[in-house]
Design a protein around this motif. Sequence first.
Motif, short mmCIF file in Angstrom:
data_model
loop_
_atom_site.label_atom_id
_atom_site.label_comp_id
_atom_site.label_asym_id
_atom_site.label_seq_id
_atom_site.Cartn_x
_atom_site.Cartn_y
_atom_site.Cartn_z
N ALA A 141 0.83 -1.22 0.00
CA ALA A 141 0.00 0.00 0.00
C ALA A 141 0.86 1.26 0.00
N ASN A 142 2.14 1.11 0.30
CA ASN A 142 2.99 2.28 0.51
C ASN A 142 3.63 2.73 -0.81
N PRO A 143 3.36 3.96 -1.23
CA PRO A 143 3.92 4.43 -2.51
C PRO A 143 5.45 4.49 -2.50
N ASP A 144 6.06 4.49 -1.31
CA ASP A 144 7.53 4.51 -1.24
C ASP A 144 8.13 3.11 -1.44
N PHE A 145 7.28 2.10 -1.58
CA PHE A 145 7.78 0.73 -1.77
C PHE A 145 7.45 0.30 -3.19
N ASN A 146 8.45 -0.07 -3.95
CA ASN A 146 8.14 -0.58 -5.29
C ASN A 146 8.76 -1.96 -5.50
N GLY A 147 8.96 -2.68 -4.38
CA GLY A 147 9.57 -4.01 -4.47
C GLY A 147 8.53 -5.10 -4.69
N SER A 148 9.02 -6.34 -4.71
CA SER A 148 8.14 -7.50 -4.90
C SER A 148 7.97 -8.24 -3.58
N VAL A 149 6.78 -8.82 -3.39
CA VAL A 149 6.45 -9.50 -2.13
C VAL A 149 5.89 -10.89 -2.42
N LEU A 150 6.47 -11.90 -1.78
CA LEU A 150 5.92 -13.26 -1.85
C LEU A 150 5.52 -13.70 -0.45
N VAL A 151 4.29 -14.19 -0.31
CA VAL A 151 3.82 -14.74 0.96
C VAL A 151 3.72 -16.25 0.79
N VAL A 152 4.42 -17.00 1.64
CA VAL A 152 4.37 -18.46 1.56
C VAL A 152 3.49 -18.98 2.69
N GLU A 153 2.43 -19.71 2.34
CA GLU A 153 1.49 -20.22 3.35
C GLU A 153 1.32 -21.72 3.16
N ARG A 154 1.60 -22.48 4.22
CA ARG A 154 1.56 -23.94 4.11
C ARG A 154 0.14 -24.49 4.12
N ASP A 155 -0.80 -23.75 4.74
CA ASP A 155 -2.17 -24.27 4.83
C ASP A 155 -3.18 -23.15 4.58
N PRO A 156 -3.56 -22.92 3.32
CA PRO A 156 -4.47 -21.81 3.03
C PRO A 156 -5.90 -22.03 3.51
N SER A 157 -6.19 -23.21 4.10
CA SER A 157 -7.51 -23.37 4.75
C SER A 157 -7.50 -22.65 6.10
N TYR A 158 -6.33 -22.43 6.66
CA TYR A 158 -6.14 -21.72 7.93
C TYR A 158 -6.87 -22.37 9.10
N VAL A 159 -7.25 -23.65 8.99
CA VAL A 159 -8.09 -24.23 10.04
C VAL A 159 -7.39 -24.30 11.40
N LYS A 160 -6.07 -24.43 11.39
CA LYS A 160 -5.35 -24.51 12.68
C LYS A 160 -4.58 -23.23 13.00
N ALA A 161 -4.71 -22.23 12.16
CA ALA A 161 -4.01 -20.96 12.43
C ALA A 161 -4.61 -20.32 13.68
N SER A 162 -3.77 -19.67 14.46
CA SER A 162 -4.28 -18.96 15.65
C SER A 162 -5.33 -17.95 15.24
N THR A 163 -5.13 -17.34 14.10
CA THR A 163 -6.05 -16.31 13.62
C THR A 163 -7.48 -16.84 13.54
N SER A 164 -7.65 -18.08 13.05
CA SER A 164 -8.99 -18.63 12.88
C SER A 164 -9.60 -19.11 14.19
N LEU A 165 -8.76 -19.42 15.18
CA LEU A 165 -9.25 -20.04 16.42
C LEU A 165 -9.34 -19.04 17.56
N SER A 166 -9.20 -17.79 17.22
CA SER A 166 -9.10 -16.71 18.20
C SER A 166 -10.45 -16.31 18.78
N SER A 167 -10.44 -15.60 19.92
CA SER A 167 -11.70 -15.03 20.41
C SER A 167 -11.91 -13.62 19.87
#
Length: 402
Positions: A25-51
């Motif tokens: 989102a930052n106009p001062d950044f023009n680099g490349s970004v790769l996100v590696v995710e082992r489980d895109p279902s996220y069923v066991k991610a803390s994010t999904s199991l949070s309150s």
Amino acid sequence: MQDSYDVVIVGGAVIGSAVAYFLTANPDFNGSVLVVERDPSYVKASTSLSSSSIRTQFSNPINVKISQYGSEFIRNFADVMQVAGEDRPDLNFHPGGYLFLANTAEGEQTLRENHAVQRACGADVVLWDQDELARAFPHLRTDDIRIASYGQSGEGWFNNTGLMYGFKAKARAQGAEYVTDEVVAIGRDGAQVTSVTLKSGAVIQAGTVVNASGPRAALTARMAGLDVPVEPRKRTLFVFDCAKTPEGSAQVNQGRLPLMIDPTGVFCRPEGRFFLTGCPPVEDPAADWDDFEPRYEEFEEIIWPALAERSEAFEAIKVVNQWAGHYDFNTLDHNLIVGRHPEVTNFVYANGYSGHGLQQGPAAGRAVSELIIYGQFRTLDLSEVGYERIVQNRPFLEKAVI
Ligand SMILES: Cc1cc2nc3c(=O)[nH]c(=O)nc-3n(C[C@H](O)[C@H](O)[C@H](O)COP(=O)(O)OP(=O)(O)OC[C@H]3O[C@@H](n4cnc5c(N)ncnc54)[C@H](O)[C@@H]3O)c2cc1C
């Protein structure tokens, strides 16, 4: 997928996706970004199991400010994160407030001290005596309570996976790439990390590697020959139905019930027509990575007795669902670790949130992006929660840990 990226992020749940969003989102950044995710279902991610709750009631000004930013970001999320042609990503924020109760002189002093810090930061928190508490929430038993602390605005709960998927969708729309794979090795040349190796066999050159792997943060750090004091700690949540619901008896906040933290440590908040509850564990060993078996006994032995004691309405309740998730638990001081490794400076930690990572996601994602783009924090200075304190064995002090 290319064979080289300026930034490779290990883990694509709320933290990894927040970092990817703020970078792109930052106009001062023009680099490349790769996100590696082992489980895109996220069923066991803390994010999904949070309150999925947010509060400004911390004892340290940094944590208060991190959540104030989080709260504002969550409220404006749908407008800021809308992707053309997609549904508005509304997070359904319920500003119910947190209600901390103290029944000892020590507990009262802590709430008063915390309140002074929160007010100095501009947080909308009030202290109530027994009578004020009884008027506000008549269903509660208050005769043992010395003082209550209540967040009148800026605190509540929201859609957890909505936050993650909103960051992810916008980051992708802005050019971040996501790949389903697992980082299994990290290449290092002296004081620099140089590449990540994926389970599929691909080797990707990396200008910077961000550790956003949640409770697995230590495994990721070890791949680079580094360390971080984060381990998975199991927390069980229960959803219960209540025969005689107290909802509607509240005299404040448009009749909404808050997220109550009983002096026993048991917490409870409305969840639609049900309630969500949990408690601090009696014993808290590191969990096995794949052990998500709920601690069923906590409800009968700890939670129900405490809730029934606090409110007549909670005497007849029935569990309708439960699950266990893993806190990304920082064993040094139960607080986030956001910053570069002091020696291997292109390895960035975004770990150890210990039960606060959803609400801290916006501020942490923005902070990591600033470190990468400008080499320093530009908005909120998070130096105090950097990795240096870990090396120096200097705990960051936060008294209001749940
Ligand atoms: C029961 C419970 C209640 C909570 N309540 C709250 C709350 O009320 N408020 C709050 O703010 N926070 C709360 N939290 C904490 C919050 O949910 C977490 O701090 C936050 O979700 C952490 O996000 P994360 O992206 O770092 O980790 P995660 O959501 O666990 O994501 C890490 C991701 O990294 C991926 N990954 C790991 N290793 C690799 C690898 N080698 N290669 C590729 N991918 C990898 C995983 O698959 C995973 O998707 C709670 C947590 C739990 C468990």
